[in-house]
Design an enzyme around this catalytic site. Structure first.
Site, PDB file in Angstrom:
ATOM      1  CD  GLU A  16      -2.805   1.113   2.506  1.00 14.16           C
ATOM      2  OE1 GLU A  16      -3.367   0.253   2.313  1.00 14.16           O
ATOM      3  OE2 GLU A  16      -2.712   2.010   3.518  1.00 14.16           O
ATOM      4  NE  ARG A 104     -17.718   6.377   8.136  1.00 15.08           N
ATOM      5  CZ  ARG A 104     -17.715   6.322   9.237  1.00 15.08           C
ATOM      6  NH1 ARG A 104     -18.808   5.813   9.694  1.00 15.08           N
ATOM      7  NH2 ARG A 104     -16.717   6.640  10.022  1.00 15.08           N
TER       8      ARG A 104
HETATM    9  P1  FAD Z   1     -18.274   1.782   6.904  1.00 15.78           P
HETATM   10  O1  FAD Z   1     -18.472   0.520   6.292  1.00 15.78           O
HETATM   11  O2  FAD Z   1     -19.346   2.845   6.354  1.00 15.78           O
HETATM   12  O3  FAD Z   1     -18.548   1.716   8.278  1.00 15.78           O
HETATM   13  C1  FAD Z   1     -18.325   2.699   9.459  1.00 15.78           C
HETATM   14  C2  FAD Z   1     -19.238   2.206  10.700  1.00 15.78           C
HETATM   15  O4  FAD Z   1     -20.583   2.140  10.047  1.00 15.78           O
HETATM   16  C3  FAD Z   1     -18.813   0.749  11.329  1.00 15.78           C
HETATM   17  O5  FAD Z   1     -18.969   0.852  12.427  1.00 15.78           O
HETATM   18  C4  FAD Z   1     -19.704  -0.031  10.552  1.00 15.78           C
HETATM   19  O6  FAD Z   1     -20.064  -1.402  11.143  1.00 15.78           O
HETATM   20  C5  FAD Z   1     -21.153   0.671  10.458  1.00 15.78           C
HETATM   21  N1  FAD Z   1     -22.033   0.257   9.340  1.00 15.78           N
HETATM   22  C6  FAD Z   1     -21.570   0.587   8.098  1.00 15.78           C
HETATM   23  N2  FAD Z   1     -22.792   0.131   7.240  1.00 15.78           N
HETATM   24  C7  FAD Z   1     -23.740  -0.080   8.278  1.00 15.78           C
HETATM   25  C8  FAD Z   1     -25.010  -0.613   7.822  1.00 15.78           C
HETATM   26  N3  FAD Z   1     -25.663  -0.948   6.772  1.00 15.78           N
HETATM   27  N4  FAD Z   1     -25.928  -1.177   9.258  1.00 15.78           N
HETATM   28  C9  FAD Z   1     -25.207  -1.046  10.432  1.00 15.78           C
HETATM   29  N5  FAD Z   1     -23.951  -0.339  10.487  1.00 15.78           N
HETATM   30  C10 FAD Z   1     -23.238  -0.249   9.691  1.00 15.78           C
HETATM   31  N6  FAD Z   1      -9.556   5.944   4.896  1.00 15.78           N
HETATM   32  C11 FAD Z   1      -9.232   6.936   4.108  1.00 15.78           C
HETATM   33  O7  FAD Z   1      -9.725   8.220   4.414  1.00 15.78           O
HETATM   34  N7  FAD Z   1      -8.481   6.925   3.128  1.00 15.78           N
HETATM   35  C12 FAD Z   1      -8.001   5.625   2.830  1.00 15.78           C
HETATM   36  O8  FAD Z   1      -7.513   5.413   1.513  1.00 15.78           O
HETATM   37  C13 FAD Z   1      -8.464   4.642   3.700  1.00 15.78           C
HETATM   38  N8  FAD Z   1      -7.948   3.082   3.418  1.00 15.78           N
HETATM   39  C14 FAD Z   1      -8.286   2.241   4.173  1.00 15.78           C
HETATM   40  C15 FAD Z   1      -7.794   0.932   3.973  1.00 15.78           C
HETATM   41  C16 FAD Z   1      -8.262  -0.130   4.876  1.00 15.78           C
HETATM   42  C17 FAD Z   1      -7.651  -1.620   4.230  1.00 15.78           C
HETATM   43  C18 FAD Z   1      -8.783   0.104   6.090  1.00 15.78           C
HETATM   44  C19 FAD Z   1      -9.242  -1.116   6.996  1.00 15.78           C
HETATM   45  C20 FAD Z   1      -9.225   1.478   6.286  1.00 15.78           C
HETATM   46  C21 FAD Z   1      -8.992   2.436   5.469  1.00 15.78           C
HETATM   47  N9  FAD Z   1      -9.372   3.870   5.861  1.00 15.78           N
HETATM   48  C22 FAD Z   1      -9.126   4.697   4.788  1.00 15.78           C
HETATM   49  C23 FAD Z   1     -10.108   4.006   6.931  1.00 15.78           C
HETATM   50  C24 FAD Z   1     -11.518   4.216   6.883  1.00 15.78           C
HETATM   51  O9  FAD Z   1     -12.162   5.005   5.961  1.00 15.78           O
HETATM   52  C25 FAD Z   1     -12.296   4.354   8.299  1.00 15.78           C
HETATM   53  O10 FAD Z   1     -11.934   3.187   9.160  1.00 15.78           O
HETATM   54  C26 FAD Z   1     -13.691   4.599   8.353  1.00 15.78           C
HETATM   55  O11 FAD Z   1     -14.023   4.850   9.751  1.00 15.78           O
HETATM   56  C27 FAD Z   1     -14.507   3.171   7.913  1.00 15.78           C
HETATM   57  O12 FAD Z   1     -14.508   2.804   6.781  1.00 15.78           O
HETATM   58  P2  FAD Z   1     -15.532   1.675   6.150  1.00 15.78           P
HETATM   59  O13 FAD Z   1     -15.359   1.712   4.924  1.00 15.78           O
HETATM   60  O14 FAD Z   1     -15.374   0.407   6.851  1.00 15.78           O
HETATM   61  O15 FAD Z   1     -16.963   2.232   6.586  1.00 15.78           O
END
Ligand code: FAD
Length: 283
Positions: A16, A104
């Site tokens: 990454e 997200r």
């Molecule tokens: P979501 O899936 O939207 O989840 C966020 C919260 O909402 C969680 O607690 C989840 O359980 C809850 N949730 C989601 N959908 C639902 C539903 N339908 N019903 C009930 N609860 C729900 N951040 C950046 O800004 N840029 C990056 O490039 C980046 N790269 C990353 C790469 C990896 C491998 C990881 C693990 C994280 C990365 N992040 C990055 C961080 C990430 O954006 C944050 O951790 C963010 O807080 C959560 O993202 P998510 O996509 O899991 O969000």
């Protein structure tokens, strides 16, 4: 396809990168990229600032990397409109990206309400958008120690299963430091019906002070015994302790059935190559 590579007989190796902030950072990135590409990784990924803060740099990095290696573009949706996100997706496609990691993102510290703005409230909405508009393979995030906003791993696992049902084909994890954190995540996810490959993200402990800081920021727990050893050592000793630990963790993850190792290279090559070699992943 990332998911097919992850289901293959050989474990995958991937790195990454993040978009550089200035000219020095850019020189470091491309020097490291050249060295890391020489290890024949299966794919690389490029991060993307929440709110699109570094969109142009991220796209430029993807554009260049995708010509040489299978490239995943991270994309965040917090506070974004559907139409602007659609435009960015098209630009990623034009840049030759092979897959999108649908995230997200986090709201800025000074504006937590940004989560309420925009059309896309969760990564699930972004998975829906990318799969409905493109043929790109979509990946999503997974959290071995639970997402900070989630009540427990079981909740995250249900969300992961929903993302899989919406078309996500693989997941990549947040950094973590014990093999049990990974195996618990996989087990809980499977119980919830999320069967997609879950690729562990591993941060080599090359610069111990930096990794300890990043672990604190992400909420990942360093085992207390390891932390005590790192804190009690000078910089050179801490590097040896940290790298031995990272290589062993990579080996144990593969032995536990992980489909590959995604190394958070932090735009440097040395520590990432040492872990890749130590885990027997360099071709
Ligand atoms: P979501 O899936 O939207 O989840 C966020 C919260 O909402 C969680 O607690 C989840 O359980 C809850 N949730 C989601 N959908 C639902 C539903 N339908 N019903 C009930 N609860 C729900 N951040 C950046 O800004 N840029 C990056 O490039 C980046 N790269 C990353 C790469 C990896 C491998 C990881 C693990 C994280 C990365 N992040 C990055 C961080 C990430 O954006 C944050 O951790 C963010 O807080 C959560 O993202 P998510 O996509 O899991 O969000």
């Amino acid at each position: 396809m990332i998911s097919q590579k992850s289901l293959g007989a050989q474990p995958t190796l991937s790195f990454e990168f993040f978009p550089p902030k200035d000219a020095d950072g850019e020189a470091t990135l491309w020097k490291s990229f050249d060295k890391l590409i020489a290890t024949s990784p299966d794919f690389v990924s490029v991060t993307y600032g929440a709110g699109g803060s570094n969109r142009e740099t991220s796209l430029a990095v993807v554009d260049r990397m995708a010509k040489e290696v299978t490239t995943i573009g991270h994309l965040t949706c917090v506070g974004s409109s559907k139409s602007s996100t659609r435009e960015v997706i098209k630009r990623f496609e034009a840049a030759g990206v092979h897959s999108i990691l649908a995230l997200r993102g986090d709201p800025p510290r000074d504006n937590p309400k940004a989560l309420d703005d925009g059309d896309l409230k969760t990564a699930l909405d972004l998975v829906d958008l990318v799969t409905s508009e493109t043929q790109l393979e979509v990946g999503v995030a997974a959290f071995p120690e639970g997402h900070p906003e989630s009540p427990d791993l079981a909740h995250d696992a249900k969300v992961l299963a929903l993302k899989q049902a919406a078309g996500a084909k693989y997941a990549m994890t947040q950094l973590f430091f014990t093999v049990e954190a990974y195996t618990d995540l996989v087990e809980t996810s499977r119980l919830a019906g999320a069967t997609l490959p879950i690729i562990p993200g591993l941060m080599p402990i090359g610069n111990a002070a930096k990794v300890v800081r990043m672990a604190e920021m992400s909420g990942a727990k360093l085992p207390t015994g390891l932390l005590a050893k790192l804190n009690g050592a000078d910089e050179a000793q801490a590097r040896i302790i940290g790298m031995d630990y990272s290589i062993k963790l990579a080996q144990d993850l593969l032995a536990a059935g992980a489909p590959g190792i995604h190394l958070f290279a932090l735009n440097f090559s040395k520590a990432a190559i040492e872990v890749a070699r130590g885990a027997g992943l360099c071709r």
